[in-house]
Design a protein around this motif. Structure first.
Motif, PDB file in Angstrom:
ATOM      1  N   VAL A  93      83.672 106.711 -28.284  1.00 46.71           N
ATOM      2  CA  VAL A  93      84.816 106.181 -29.083  1.00 46.71           C
ATOM      3  C   VAL A  93      85.474 105.575 -29.176  1.00 46.71           C
ATOM      4  CG1 VAL A  93      85.752 107.498 -31.558  1.00 46.71           C
ATOM      5  CG2 VAL A  93      83.606 108.582 -30.518  1.00 46.71           C
ATOM      6  N   LEU A  94      86.491 105.760 -28.107  1.00 51.80           N
ATOM      7  CA  LEU A  94      87.769 105.648 -28.292  1.00 51.80           C
ATOM      8  C   LEU A  94      87.952 104.390 -27.205  1.00 51.80           C
ATOM      9  CD1 LEU A  94      90.422 108.031 -26.951  1.00 51.80           C
ATOM     10  CD2 LEU A  94      90.854 107.052 -28.557  1.00 51.80           C
ATOM     11  N   ALA A  95      86.724 104.142 -26.285  1.00 57.07           N
ATOM     12  CA  ALA A  95      86.094 102.735 -26.010  1.00 57.07           C
ATOM     13  C   ALA A  95      85.803 101.378 -26.968  1.00 57.07           C
ATOM     14  CB  ALA A  95      85.557 102.660 -25.277  1.00 57.07           C
ATOM     15  N   ARG A  96      84.848 101.916 -28.183  1.00 59.68           N
ATOM     16  CA  ARG A  96      84.695 101.439 -28.975  1.00 59.68           C
ATOM     17  C   ARG A  96      85.513 100.924 -29.907  1.00 59.68           C
ATOM     18  NH1 ARG A  96      78.524 101.210 -28.814  1.00 59.68           N
ATOM     19  NH2 ARG A  96      77.966 103.333 -28.253  1.00 59.68           N
ATOM     20  N   LEU A  97      86.543 102.082 -30.266  1.00 61.47           N
ATOM     21  CA  LEU A  97      88.332 101.343 -30.805  1.00 61.47           C
ATOM     22  C   LEU A  97      88.675 100.240 -30.779  1.00 61.47           C
ATOM     23  CD1 LEU A  97      88.717 104.872 -32.421  1.00 61.47           C
ATOM     24  CD2 LEU A  97      87.729 102.580 -33.983  1.00 61.47           C
ATOM     25  N   HIS A  98      89.010 100.434 -29.031  1.00 60.45           N
ATOM     26  CA  HIS A  98      90.094  99.303 -28.189  1.00 60.45           C
ATOM     27  C   HIS A  98      88.577  98.679 -27.770  1.00 60.45           C
ATOM     28  CE1 HIS A  98      93.361 101.353 -29.630  1.00 60.45           C
ATOM     29  NE2 HIS A  98      92.909 102.589 -29.348  1.00 60.45           N
ATOM     30  N   VAL A  99      87.834  98.119 -28.236  1.00 60.33           N
ATOM     31  CA  VAL A  99      86.425  97.405 -27.836  1.00 60.33           C
ATOM     32  C   VAL A  99      86.537  97.764 -25.708  1.00 60.33           C
ATOM     33  CG1 VAL A  99      85.812  94.622 -27.078  1.00 60.33           C
ATOM     34  CG2 VAL A  99      87.228  95.796 -28.929  1.00 60.33           C
ATOM     35  N   GLY A 100      86.933  98.690 -25.334  1.00 63.04           N
ATOM     36  CA  GLY A 100      86.589  98.775 -23.962  1.00 63.04           C
ATOM     37  C   GLY A 100      84.779  99.745 -23.122  1.00 63.04           C
ATOM     38  N   PRO A 101      84.619  99.498 -22.245  1.00 62.81           N
ATOM     39  CA  PRO A 101      83.743  99.784 -21.512  1.00 62.81           C
ATOM     40  C   PRO A 101      83.322 101.138 -21.481  1.00 62.81           C
ATOM     41  CG  PRO A 101      85.469  99.643 -19.881  1.00 62.81           C
ATOM     42  CD  PRO A 101      86.196  99.378 -21.155  1.00 62.81           C
ATOM     43  N   VAL A 102      82.405 101.286 -22.611  1.00 61.15           N
ATOM     44  CA  VAL A 102      82.002 102.597 -23.517  1.00 61.15           C
ATOM     45  C   VAL A 102      81.317 104.150 -22.412  1.00 61.15           C
ATOM     46  CG1 VAL A 102      80.847 103.972 -24.769  1.00 61.15           C
ATOM     47  CG2 VAL A 102      80.878 101.790 -25.744  1.00 61.15           C
TER      48      VAL A 102
END
Length: 126
Positions: A93-102
């Motif tokens: 979820v944090l990766a999706r919020l910050h456009v990172g590698p899930v």
């Protein structure tokens, strides 16, 4: 909760300091004039937002093991597996919020949870 308060105070102080600096650069008569306007309210709301982003997952990650252990009549290792899975979900979820590698964020949270669990077992924290 202590870390959430610390993050809020540090972020808000920095935002207010930037407004005070802008006061000086604009040669405004009263010190803190910008901070008392809508910009000051915006600084407050953005500081609250920057506090909520890291503290919410932290609180959930700390409360989840306690709730699962108290509510589920299962062996203790099952709770550990569920908590690590929940940490991996929070990482995604944090990766999706910050456009990172899930995948990497999810795996990192899972490995971190596993490492902390291993340390707790070695130290006999029960």
């Amino acid at each position: 909760m202590t870390s959430a308060f610390t993050v809020f105070v540090a972020d808000y102080a920095e935002r207010r300091a930037q407004l005070i600096r802008a006061d000086r650069e604009l040669n405004l008569i009263r010190r803190g004039q910008l901070a008392s306007t809508r910009l000051g309210q915006l600084a407050l709301s953005r500081s609250l937002g920057s506090m909520a982003a890291p503290s919410t997952p932290s609180f959930l990650g700390a409360a989840l093991p306690l709730l699962l252990g108290a509510l589920l009549p299962v062996p203790s290792w099952t709770v550990i597996v569920l908590v690590i899975a929940a940490l991996m979900a929070l990482g995604a979820v944090l990766a999706r919020l910050h456009v990172g590698p899930v995948v990497w964020c999810s795996a990192g949270m899972g490995l971190g949870g596993g490492a902390v669990t291993w340390i707790g077992i070695q130290l006999h924290i029960t």
